[in-house]
Write an enzyme that holds these catalytic residues in place. Sequence first.
Site, PDB file in Angstrom:
ATOM      1  N   ALA A  92       0.811  -1.218   0.000  1.00  0.00           N
ATOM      2  CA  ALA A  92       0.000   0.000   0.000  1.00  0.00           C
ATOM      3  C   ALA A  92       0.843   1.265   0.000  1.00  0.00           C
ATOM      4  CB  ALA A  92      -0.920  -0.017   1.216  1.00  0.00           C
ATOM      5  N   LYS A  93       2.135   1.157   0.354  1.00  0.00           N
ATOM      6  CA  LYS A  93       3.046   2.320   0.385  1.00  0.00           C
ATOM      7  C   LYS A  93       2.420   3.505   1.133  1.00  0.00           C
ATOM      8  CE  LYS A  93       5.839   0.301  -2.879  1.00  0.00           C
ATOM      9  NZ  LYS A  93       5.079  -0.841  -3.398  1.00  0.00           N
ATOM     10  N   ARG A  94       1.820   3.243   2.301  1.00  0.00           N
ATOM     11  CA  ARG A  94       1.193   4.302   3.068  1.00  0.00           C
ATOM     12  C   ARG A  94       2.224   5.029   3.940  1.00  0.00           C
ATOM     13  NH1 ARG A  94      -2.261   2.796  -0.319  1.00  0.00           N
ATOM     14  NH2 ARG A  94      -4.453   2.459   0.203  1.00  0.00           N
TER      15      ARG A  94
END
Lengths: 277, 277
Positions: A92-94
């Site tokens: 998700a690369k949050r």
Amino acid sequence: MTRAELVREIKAKKSFLCVGLDTDIDKIPQHLLDEEDPIFSFNKAIIKATEDLCVAYKPNIAFYESYGAKGWVSLQRTWEALPKNCFSIADAKRGDIGNTSTRYAHAFFNQAVSGLGFDSITIAPYMGADSVIPFLDMPEKWAIVLALTSNVGSADFQNLTDSAGEQLFETVLKKVASWGRVDNTMFVVGATRGEALLQVRKHVPDHFLLVPGVGAQGGSLQDVCRYGMNSDCGLLVNSTRGIIYASNGRDFAERARAEALILQQEMAAELERFGIV
Amino acid sequence: MTRAELVREIKAKKSFLCVGLDTDIDKIPQHLLDEEDPIFSFNKAIIKATEDLCVAYKPNIAFYESYGAKGWVSLQRTWEALPKNCFSIADAKRGDIGNTSTRYAHAFFNQAVSGLGFDSITIAPYMGADSVIPFLDMPEKWAIVLALTSNVGSADFQNLTDSAGEQLFETVLKKVASWGRVDNTMFVVGATRGEALLQVRKHVPDHFLLVPGVGAQGGSLQDVCRYGMNSDCGLLVNSTRGIIYASNGRDFAERARAEALILQQEMAAELERFGIV
């Protein structure tokens, strides 16, 4: 999932393969489009065909989010279909300020709230400590932080050198490692730069690394192992397109299995060479 | 929305206020919990109460995503309720390799696919050019890239100095500005560091800046204008908690309006002082 459980699965299956589920409605076999939820039907078949050959699955959240609420339902069904002995990664690369990162942690880790109970999530480190630490607060959940990625643009910032001669990805490795532990933090390190793994291992010898870029993106499994393996294996090597899109006909699951098997056998040989199994 | 349209709205409303919609079910008034979609009901009332006083709305995606598919429905309804003369910002902090960033662009920009048609999205720059450029490909859509954020952790990486004496956030400003244009790229710069805006403006004099941190986080609106305003205004100043949680009683919308009005009047005075209106 604990680190001990993950290592046990790696040894039992003689595999450190992660299968990426970047499921694209335009690339899956035509005959699935008649199903009520084609993305989930595809994922379910891929999971069934590969679950004894891999130790992790990594849905790429963008591919679900791009279909809005409907995509989120496909994602939830996919998460529910993942075998409990496989490590699950929300790619998700949050990352945001503290209270917002806590929200993202609930979105992906807290099944009671969001319907999703992934073991881990990928994190972008740009906003610093308070953007990462909220993902390290839940037992048996992991933050997988971007360090050195496999894309062309990675050089734009990750390789910038500070006045002490240290590259940004090295500073990220050192600082993030100091915020977490080897049993709740991993790093993303692209396989397209085999020797860069040597440099990574200087800073984080004991952490697990999630390694994309083997196969379609040109990375070599042998190089990744030579420079990156540690005594617990310490690697999850991801393959996506080479497996899930091996065929777009009715034999897609069978062909996915065949490709996963090739990688698993190469991995078994590496695990044996390093005396891990 | 085009830059000319945004500037026109700022002048017409004498406001460069952005209202953050970080809508938290635990903080909204109790009486809304009986509604079918309390988050949307709250947002709708806040929007109705403030739409003539602000020029932008910024839903914080984590707050919707944490409720899974249901939260995504609330987000879609909220987007549909946004007035078309307001600039809409998906505060999502996304960014991934090129084909995945393209997916995220569709998730937030392409209503036909995802149900959402935001004007802009916030982007984390760590993965470099191919993670940012896909958000610049659609007409009238904007990438708002993190440069210098307002949280404590921002100093961990954003202030690292390279061998030429340049801080990471400066390199981000320069490189990202070279990938886009002043009519499709903005930057996030925290208000908690008024003078830092001076340094930002050296690199990007003409871009719009999205400025969080005024109010609850301690930033001063006067400092932000002194150091950051340009001839097109060039600022969107965000306020969230001070407006949307001004009251958690039945008067929440009224009180939100009162707080928004105070900020709008301060903004009108600044716009006049700088000769923009």
